[in-house]
Design a protein around this motif. Structure first.
Motif, PDB file in Angstrom:
ATOM      1  N   SER A 160       0.820  -1.209   0.000  1.00  0.00           N
ATOM      2  CA  SER A 160       0.000   0.000   0.000  1.00  0.00           C
ATOM      3  C   SER A 160       0.855   1.262   0.000  1.00  0.00           C
ATOM      4  CB  SER A 160      -0.920   0.016   1.230  1.00  0.00           C
ATOM      5  OG  SER A 160      -0.157  -0.041   2.422  1.00  0.00           O
ATOM      6  N   LYS A 161       2.134   1.130   0.385  1.00  0.00           N
ATOM      7  CA  LYS A 161       3.034   2.288   0.432  1.00  0.00           C
ATOM      8  C   LYS A 161       4.422   1.832   0.021  1.00  0.00           C
ATOM      9  CE  LYS A 161       5.015   5.795   3.584  1.00  0.00           C
ATOM     10  NZ  LYS A 161       4.661   6.953   2.750  1.00  0.00           N
ATOM     11  N   THR A 162       5.108   2.669  -0.751  1.00  0.00           N
ATOM     12  CA  THR A 162       6.485   2.385  -1.136  1.00  0.00           C
ATOM     13  C   THR A 162       7.372   3.577  -0.826  1.00  0.00           C
ATOM     14  OG1 THR A 162       5.918   3.052  -3.403  1.00  0.00           O
ATOM     15  CG2 THR A 162       5.981   0.678  -2.933  1.00  0.00           C
ATOM     16  N   VAL A 163       8.617   3.299  -0.469  1.00  0.00           N
ATOM     17  CA  VAL A 163       9.607   4.338  -0.182  1.00  0.00           C
ATOM     18  C   VAL A 163      10.904   3.964  -0.890  1.00  0.00           C
ATOM     19  CG1 VAL A 163      10.977   5.509   1.590  1.00  0.00           C
ATOM     20  CG2 VAL A 163       8.592   4.867   2.071  1.00  0.00           C
ATOM     21  N   VAL A 164      11.322   4.779  -1.840  1.00  0.00           N
ATOM     22  CA  VAL A 164      12.585   4.554  -2.544  1.00  0.00           C
ATOM     23  C   VAL A 164      13.733   5.057  -1.673  1.00  0.00           C
ATOM     24  CG1 VAL A 164      13.960   5.155  -4.572  1.00  0.00           C
ATOM     25  CG2 VAL A 164      11.503   4.712  -4.810  1.00  0.00           C
ATOM     26  N   TYR A 165      14.734   4.213  -1.456  1.00  0.00           N
ATOM     27  CA  TYR A 165      15.869   4.674  -0.657  1.00  0.00           C
ATOM     28  C   TYR A 165      17.152   4.791  -1.468  1.00  0.00           C
ATOM     29  CZ  TYR A 165      17.768  -0.113  -0.096  1.00  0.00           C
ATOM     30  OH  TYR A 165      18.299  -1.364  -0.310  1.00  0.00           O
ATOM     31  N   LEU A 166      17.158   4.274  -2.711  1.00  0.00           N
ATOM     32  CA  LEU A 166      18.368   4.388  -3.518  1.00  0.00           C
ATOM     33  C   LEU A 166      18.039   4.111  -4.980  1.00  0.00           C
ATOM     34  CD1 LEU A 166      21.532   4.653  -3.494  1.00  0.00           C
ATOM     35  CD2 LEU A 166      21.594   2.156  -3.455  1.00  0.00           C
ATOM     36  N   ASP A 167      18.643   4.898  -5.870  1.00  0.00           N
ATOM     37  CA  ASP A 167      18.655   4.526  -7.284  1.00  0.00           C
ATOM     38  C   ASP A 167      20.069   4.687  -7.798  1.00  0.00           C
ATOM     39  OD1 ASP A 167      18.985   7.249  -8.700  1.00  0.00           O
ATOM     40  OD2 ASP A 167      17.199   7.620  -7.478  1.00  0.00           O
ATOM     41  N   ARG A 168      20.389   3.904  -8.820  1.00  0.00           N
ATOM     42  CA  ARG A 168      21.773   3.925  -9.295  1.00  0.00           C
ATOM     43  C   ARG A 168      21.832   3.575 -10.776  1.00  0.00           C
ATOM     44  NH1 ARG A 168      25.439   1.083  -5.338  1.00  0.00           N
ATOM     45  NH2 ARG A 168      25.264   3.149  -4.383  1.00  0.00           N
ATOM     46  N   ASN A 169      22.614   4.356 -11.515  1.00  0.00           N
ATOM     47  CA  ASN A 169      22.941   4.057 -12.897  1.00  0.00           C
ATOM     48  C   ASN A 169      24.310   3.406 -12.947  1.00  0.00           C
ATOM     49  OD1 ASN A 169      21.092   5.277 -15.159  1.00  0.00           O
ATOM     50  ND2 ASN A 169      21.043   6.748 -13.469  1.00  0.00           N
ATOM     51  N   ARG A 170      24.424   2.370 -13.767  1.00  0.00           N
ATOM     52  CA  ARG A 170      25.730   1.748 -13.993  1.00  0.00           C
ATOM     53  C   ARG A 170      26.008   1.805 -15.497  1.00  0.00           C
ATOM     54  NH1 ARG A 170      27.309  -0.887  -9.168  1.00  0.00           N
ATOM     55  NH2 ARG A 170      25.560  -1.426  -7.795  1.00  0.00           N
ATOM     56  N   TYR A 171      27.080   2.471 -15.869  1.00  0.00           N
ATOM     57  CA  TYR A 171      27.361   2.681 -17.282  1.00  0.00           C
ATOM     58  C   TYR A 171      28.857   2.696 -17.593  1.00  0.00           C
ATOM     59  CZ  TYR A 171      27.772   7.381 -15.331  1.00  0.00           C
ATOM     60  OH  TYR A 171      28.104   8.457 -14.543  1.00  0.00           O
TER      61      TYR A 171
ATOM     62  N   THR B 227      32.846   0.105  -8.969  1.00  0.00           N
ATOM     63  CA  THR B 227      32.632   1.460  -8.476  1.00  0.00           C
ATOM     64  C   THR B 227      31.129   1.683  -8.433  1.00  0.00           C
ATOM     65  OG1 THR B 227      32.594   2.468 -10.677  1.00  0.00           O
ATOM     66  CG2 THR B 227      34.757   2.162  -9.643  1.00  0.00           C
ATOM     67  N   MET B 228      30.706   2.884  -8.063  1.00  0.00           N
ATOM     68  CA  MET B 228      29.279   3.182  -8.005  1.00  0.00           C
ATOM     69  C   MET B 228      28.617   3.106  -9.378  1.00  0.00           C
ATOM     70  SD  MET B 228      28.323   3.625  -4.907  1.00  0.00           S
ATOM     71  CE  MET B 228      28.905   4.092  -3.278  1.00  0.00           C
ATOM     72  N   GLN B 229      29.386   3.308 -10.449  1.00  0.00           N
ATOM     73  CA  GLN B 229      28.818   3.338 -11.797  1.00  0.00           C
ATOM     74  C   GLN B 229      29.194   2.119 -12.644  1.00  0.00           C
ATOM     75  OE1 GLN B 229      30.441   6.408 -10.668  1.00  0.00           O
ATOM     76  NE2 GLN B 229      28.405   6.877  -9.869  1.00  0.00           N
ATOM     77  N   SER B 230      29.841   1.120 -12.043  1.00  0.00           N
ATOM     78  CA  SER B 230      30.221  -0.066 -12.807  1.00  0.00           C
ATOM     79  C   SER B 230      29.573  -1.308 -12.210  1.00  0.00           C
ATOM     80  CB  SER B 230      31.745  -0.215 -12.824  1.00  0.00           C
ATOM     81  OG  SER B 230      32.229  -0.502 -11.526  1.00  0.00           O
ATOM     82  N   PRO B 231      29.496  -2.398 -12.981  1.00  0.00           N
ATOM     83  CA  PRO B 231      28.857  -3.617 -12.479  1.00  0.00           C
ATOM     84  C   PRO B 231      29.559  -4.166 -11.238  1.00  0.00           C
ATOM     85  CG  PRO B 231      29.113  -3.712 -14.857  1.00  0.00           C
ATOM     86  CD  PRO B 231      29.897  -2.518 -14.393  1.00  0.00           C
TER      87      PRO B 231
END
Length: 301
Positions: free
Chosen positions: A127-138, A149-153
């Motif tokens: 009934s409720k969602t809270v996003v705590y993190l999103d991340r792009n890896r490129y 690293t934060m941006q690698s697999p």
């Protein structure tokens, strides 16, 4: 809607495309994964950021992994055999329209996040969602298949979170301490929604069937202690029983949902996962993917 009632919502979303557009129906991969060396009966000592750098035990966690060869099986064409409630992961068919730049914070906030939260509610019944993190890896890993690293697999077998981290993670995104404590009294899950930005060839994501894992013996806490709280993820040790899977040629409209935590002790899935090297595509352009990690809360039954 209760979690069990949500199962019927999944059927129409399951990807059943028999081919991956790469000209093959099945592409099992023999490769290697980086597991934790068994840390012994005391486990990994926590890293305490409140003590001097020189005194931190395993401050960089050097030399704690070992390489094991595994076969990661392709489930293309039999996605329906793998379900959220049994194996701990689910490949779905779901497209997000209107995104021109997956790294743009405005588009993440206004388009990607609402669509992803809606998907999680549909699948889980939350009934409720809270996003705590999103991340792009490129970006590629500088040292081949070593640590990311934060941006690698991420080429280390792991889980994202343990129960002791939940208060710390929620407080990072919800300023009201009373609201955090109220939410933690409810039934909740932690969900990772992992999606290709472009079709995945290099460094796909492998997931381990939860039924093949002995969590009490296979998963060890890797804890960081700070003045703000405790952050802990899980580092698994190798077992011959582990069964690994992936979806070959995974496309942007085939997101992977997998469970990282459930407050219900009877359903304690915390899915083991890792990027891996497919030798056929090791020299291809860097993988581009987007992940969103979400708390899903449920009404009292």
């Amino acid at each position: 809607m209760a979690p069990s009632d949500a199962a019927t919502q999944i059927e129409a979303l399951v990807s059943v495309s028999p081919k991956n557009s790469l000209g093959a129906e099945n592409q099992d991969v023999s490769t290697t994964l980086n597991y934790l060396k068994h840390p012994g009966p005391k486990g990994l000592p926590p890293i305490d950021s409140g003590i001097p750098e020189s005194e931190r035990r395993y401050a960089r966690r050097d030399n704690i992994t070992e390489v094991h060869r595994v076969v990661i099986k392709d489930i293309r064409g039999r996605e329906k055999d793998f379900t959220w409630d049994v194996q701990g992961f689910q490949y779905l068919q779901h497209k997000i329209e209107g995104v021109t730049d997956w790294t743009d914070r405005k588009q993440i906030h206004e388009i990607i996040q609402p669509a992803t939260e809606k998907l999680v509610k549909k699948i889980t019944g939350a009934s409720k969602t809270v996003v705590y993190l999103d991340r792009n890896r490129y970006k590629p890993n500088v040292e081949g298949e070593s640590m990311s690293t934060m941006q690698s697999p991420s080429h280390g077998v792991h889980t994202d979170v343990t129960r002791v981290s939940c208060r710390f993670l929620l407080k990072n995104v919800i300023p009201d301490d009373k609201e955090v404590e109220r939410l933690l009294t409810r039934r909740f899950m932690v969900v990772n929604v992992w999606r290709p930005v472009k079709q995945i060839l290099r460094d796909p994501l492998g997931v381990c069937d939860w039924k093949s894992v002995d969590p009490n013996n296979d998963i060890h806490g890797d804890r960081r202690v700070t003045s703000e709280g405790i952050m802990e993820l899980g580092l698994p040790t190798f077992s011959e029983k582990h069964e690994w899977y992936y979806l070959s040629g995974q496309r942007p409209d085939e997101p992977l949902l997998f469970k990282q935590l459930d407050s219900n002790p009877d359903n304690n899935i915390t899915l083991i996962h890792s990027a891996f090297v497919d030798p056929k595509y090791a020299n291809f352009p860097a993988r581009e993917s987007f992940e969103m990690k979400i708390f899903a809360f449920f009404d009292e039954e």
